[in-house]
Scaffold this motif. Structure first.
Motif, PDB file in Angstrom:
ATOM      1  N   ARG A   1       9.903  -0.766  -3.171  1.00  0.00           N
ATOM      2  CA  ARG A   1       9.473  -2.152  -3.098  1.00  0.00           C
ATOM      3  C   ARG A   1       8.902  -2.625  -4.430  1.00  0.00           C
ATOM      4  NH1 ARG A   1       4.413  -1.618   1.106  1.00  0.00           N
ATOM      5  NH2 ARG A   1       2.807  -0.827  -0.317  1.00  0.00           N
ATOM      6  N   THR A   2       8.363  -1.687  -5.241  1.00  0.00           N
ATOM      7  CA  THR A   2       7.935  -2.052  -6.590  1.00  0.00           C
ATOM      8  C   THR A   2       9.133  -2.451  -7.436  1.00  0.00           C
ATOM      9  OG1 THR A   2       6.068  -0.525  -6.454  1.00  0.00           O
ATOM     10  CG2 THR A   2       6.734  -1.236  -8.650  1.00  0.00           C
ATOM     11  N   LEU A   3      10.203  -1.658  -7.347  1.00  0.00           N
ATOM     12  CA  LEU A   3      11.427  -1.978  -8.070  1.00  0.00           C
ATOM     13  C   LEU A   3      12.018  -3.295  -7.573  1.00  0.00           C
ATOM     14  CD1 LEU A   3      13.672  -1.196 -10.051  1.00  0.00           C
ATOM     15  CD2 LEU A   3      14.757   0.091  -8.194  1.00  0.00           C
ATOM     16  N   ALA A   4      11.974  -3.510  -6.252  1.00  0.00           N
ATOM     17  CA  ALA A   4      12.510  -4.755  -5.685  1.00  0.00           C
ATOM     18  C   ALA A   4      11.738  -5.975  -6.178  1.00  0.00           C
ATOM     19  CB  ALA A   4      12.473  -4.682  -4.153  1.00  0.00           C
ATOM     20  N   LEU A   5      10.410  -5.859  -6.285  1.00  0.00           N
ATOM     21  CA  LEU A   5       9.599  -6.965  -6.796  1.00  0.00           C
ATOM     22  C   LEU A   5      10.019  -7.322  -8.221  1.00  0.00           C
ATOM     23  CD1 LEU A   5       5.887  -6.406  -5.696  1.00  0.00           C
ATOM     24  CD2 LEU A   5       7.322  -8.391  -5.213  1.00  0.00           C
ATOM     25  N   ALA A   6      10.189  -6.298  -9.062  1.00  0.00           N
ATOM     26  CA  ALA A   6      10.541  -6.535 -10.458  1.00  0.00           C
ATOM     27  C   ALA A   6      11.926  -7.171 -10.585  1.00  0.00           C
ATOM     28  CB  ALA A   6      10.490  -5.224 -11.238  1.00  0.00           C
TER      29      ALA A   6
ATOM     30  N   ALA B   1       0.251  -9.875  -1.643  1.00  0.00           N
ATOM     31  CA  ALA B   1      -0.796  -9.947  -0.620  1.00  0.00           C
ATOM     32  C   ALA B   1      -0.381  -9.221   0.654  1.00  0.00           C
ATOM     33  CB  ALA B   1      -1.123 -11.406  -0.313  1.00  0.00           C
ATOM     34  N   VAL B   2       0.893  -9.334   1.023  1.00  0.00           N
ATOM     35  CA  VAL B   2       1.395  -8.647   2.213  1.00  0.00           C
ATOM     36  C   VAL B   2       1.292  -7.134   2.044  1.00  0.00           C
ATOM     37  CG1 VAL B   2       3.474  -8.162   3.562  1.00  0.00           C
ATOM     38  CG2 VAL B   2       2.919 -10.511   2.957  1.00  0.00           C
ATOM     39  N   TYR B   3       1.664  -6.622   0.865  1.00  0.00           N
ATOM     40  CA  TYR B   3       1.589  -5.185   0.629  1.00  0.00           C
ATOM     41  C   TYR B   3       0.144  -4.701   0.654  1.00  0.00           C
ATOM     42  CZ  TYR B   3       6.427  -5.757  -0.959  1.00  0.00           C
ATOM     43  OH  TYR B   3       7.759  -6.050  -1.034  1.00  0.00           O
ATOM     44  N   ILE B   4      -0.751  -5.491   0.055  1.00  0.00           N
ATOM     45  CA  ILE B   4      -2.166  -5.117   0.063  1.00  0.00           C
ATOM     46  C   ILE B   4      -2.718  -5.157   1.482  1.00  0.00           C
ATOM     47  CG2 ILE B   4      -4.467  -5.815  -0.702  1.00  0.00           C
ATOM     48  CD1 ILE B   4      -3.173  -6.768  -3.302  1.00  0.00           C
ATOM     49  N   ALA B   5      -2.308  -6.172   2.255  1.00  0.00           N
ATOM     50  CA  ALA B   5      -2.770  -6.271   3.643  1.00  0.00           C
ATOM     51  C   ALA B   5      -2.315  -5.069   4.459  1.00  0.00           C
ATOM     52  CB  ALA B   5      -2.250  -7.565   4.273  1.00  0.00           C
ATOM     53  N   ALA B   6      -1.084  -4.603   4.204  1.00  0.00           N
ATOM     54  CA  ALA B   6      -0.584  -3.426   4.917  1.00  0.00           C
ATOM     55  C   ALA B   6      -1.382  -2.181   4.563  1.00  0.00           C
ATOM     56  CB  ALA B   6       0.894  -3.212   4.604  1.00  0.00           C
TER      57      ALA B   6
ATOM     58  N   LEU C   1       6.229  10.890   5.816  1.00  0.00           N
ATOM     59  CA  LEU C   1       5.591  10.949   4.505  1.00  0.00           C
ATOM     60  C   LEU C   1       6.562  10.682   3.354  1.00  0.00           C
ATOM     61  CD1 LEU C   1       3.180  11.523   2.671  1.00  0.00           C
ATOM     62  CD2 LEU C   1       3.709  13.968   2.853  1.00  0.00           C
ATOM     63  N   PRO C   2       7.693  11.416   3.238  1.00  0.00           N
ATOM     64  CA  PRO C   2       8.594  11.133   2.107  1.00  0.00           C
ATOM     65  C   PRO C   2       9.195   9.729   2.152  1.00  0.00           C
ATOM     66  CG  PRO C   2       9.622  12.639   3.674  1.00  0.00           C
ATOM     67  CD  PRO C   2       8.194  12.517   4.078  1.00  0.00           C
ATOM     68  N   PHE C   3       9.439   9.219   3.354  1.00  0.00           N
ATOM     69  CA  PHE C   3      10.011   7.881   3.472  1.00  0.00           C
ATOM     70  C   PHE C   3       9.005   6.808   3.047  1.00  0.00           C
ATOM     71  CE2 PHE C   3      12.204  10.534   6.628  1.00  0.00           C
ATOM     72  CZ  PHE C   3      13.512  10.342   6.230  1.00  0.00           C
ATOM     73  N   ASN C   4       7.736   7.013   3.383  1.00  0.00           N
ATOM     74  CA  ASN C   4       6.716   6.055   2.975  1.00  0.00           C
ATOM     75  C   ASN C   4       6.508   6.075   1.467  1.00  0.00           C
ATOM     76  OD1 ASN C   4       6.078   4.998   5.533  1.00  0.00           O
ATOM     77  ND2 ASN C   4       4.716   6.703   5.984  1.00  0.00           N
TER      78      ASN C   4
ATOM     79  N   SER D   1       9.351   4.257  -0.005  1.00  0.00           N
ATOM     80  CA  SER D   1       9.156   2.827   0.237  1.00  0.00           C
ATOM     81  C   SER D   1       8.231   2.201  -0.801  1.00  0.00           C
ATOM     82  CB  SER D   1       8.582   2.617   1.644  1.00  0.00           C
ATOM     83  OG  SER D   1       8.262   1.263   1.871  1.00  0.00           O
ATOM     84  N   GLU D   2       7.171   2.919  -1.185  1.00  0.00           N
ATOM     85  CA  GLU D   2       6.245   2.418  -2.199  1.00  0.00           C
ATOM     86  C   GLU D   2       6.976   2.167  -3.512  1.00  0.00           C
ATOM     87  OE1 GLU D   2       3.002   1.688  -2.295  1.00  0.00           O
ATOM     88  OE2 GLU D   2       2.488   2.173  -0.233  1.00  0.00           O
ATOM     89  N   ALA D   3       7.812   3.128  -3.923  1.00  0.00           N
ATOM     90  CA  ALA D   3       8.520   2.999  -5.193  1.00  0.00           C
ATOM     91  C   ALA D   3       9.610   1.931  -5.126  1.00  0.00           C
ATOM     92  CB  ALA D   3       9.117   4.347  -5.596  1.00  0.00           C
TER      93      ALA D   3
END
Length: 243
Positions: A157-162, A211-216, A147-150, A153-155
């Motif tokens: 990958r958002t930073l990585a996208l930006a 799209a990949v994140y939404i698909a996941a 749970l904490p790792f997921n 991961s959400e936060a």
């Protein structure tokens, strides 16, 4: 040399500023909104559609095929969001040939805003696809320890996208500005063309990653013979370009 369009201020009153990032972002949104209205106001099912309608059909069909390739069923459900992301980033890059224009995607504030839209869209589509309970359970798979790792991961990958989009877009603009000052005219023109190509590639990558994140988040899971949950189908990331 301006490192960011945030540094170009058109108007200021106290703490309120109208910089190039805000101005060109709204200008792009206006161009996209007006352009879409003009192109779609006379759509027809006739054998010989207009050139603009033909171009629109090519773009829409191409985006739908890419969405479906990633692994999302019913691409039309995600076309509005992912298509808008792609068109905004691509148009922002293509408009760099206009004198005096500064791409808003060269500002970290714009790329953060784009990444945050993906951050919000992922759970939105995930809840629509799996239900609230099913989506929340995905954070504790394969075990609640994850749970904490997921969540991290959400936060992350958002930073990585930006940062990814900001770094790639700004680095191209900086290289071009340096070459303009130290080299003849011809070479910067070639770099401008390469910059346009890079911008289109970054628009494609950004939309595909979204799209990949939404698909996941939306892929349905079903129990296997051992009672463990398995994805209904894998997410196709084959051929994804990393820039």
């Amino acid at each position: 040399m301006q490192l960011s369009p945030d540094q170009i201020v058109f108007w200021q009153y106290g703490v309120f500023k109208l910089n190039a990032t805000i101005a060109f972002t709204w200008a792009l949104m206006l161009v996209l909104a007006v352009g879409s209205r003009l192109i779609t106001r006379r759509l027809t099912d006739d054998v010989g559609p207009s050139r603009w309608q033909s171009l629109l059909e090519i773009v829409v069909t191409g985006i739908e095929q890419q969405i479906e390739t990633v692994g999302l069923k019913d691409p039309r459900r995600y076309l509005d969001f992912l298509g808008t992301l792609f068109l905004f980033v691509a148009t922002a890059a293509l408009c760099t040939i206009i004198p005096g224009y500064e791409s808003p995607t060269a500002s970290l504030s714009t790329t953060v805003a784009l990444a945050l839209t993906v951050f919000v869209a992922v759970p939105w589509f995930g809840i629509r696809g799996q239900g609230l309970g099913g989506y929340l359970r995905s954070y504790m798979e394969p075990t609640f320890i994850m749970l904490p790792f997921n969540i991290i991961s959400e936060a992350s990958r958002t930073l990585a996208l930006a940062v990814r989009l900001f770094g790639n877009m700004m680095s191209g603009a900086m290289i071009l500005a340096i070459l303009v000052t130290i080299t003849p005219f011809l070479f910067p023109v070639v770099m401008t063309v390469l910059g346009l190509l890079t911008g289109l590639v970054q628009a494609y990558i950004f939309a595909i990653l979204a799209a990949v994140y939404i698909a996941a988040a939306t892929r349905a899971r079903k129990p296997d013979a051992k009672g463990q949950s398995e994805p209904e189908q894998p997410i196709a990331t084959e051929g994804l370009v990393h820039g």
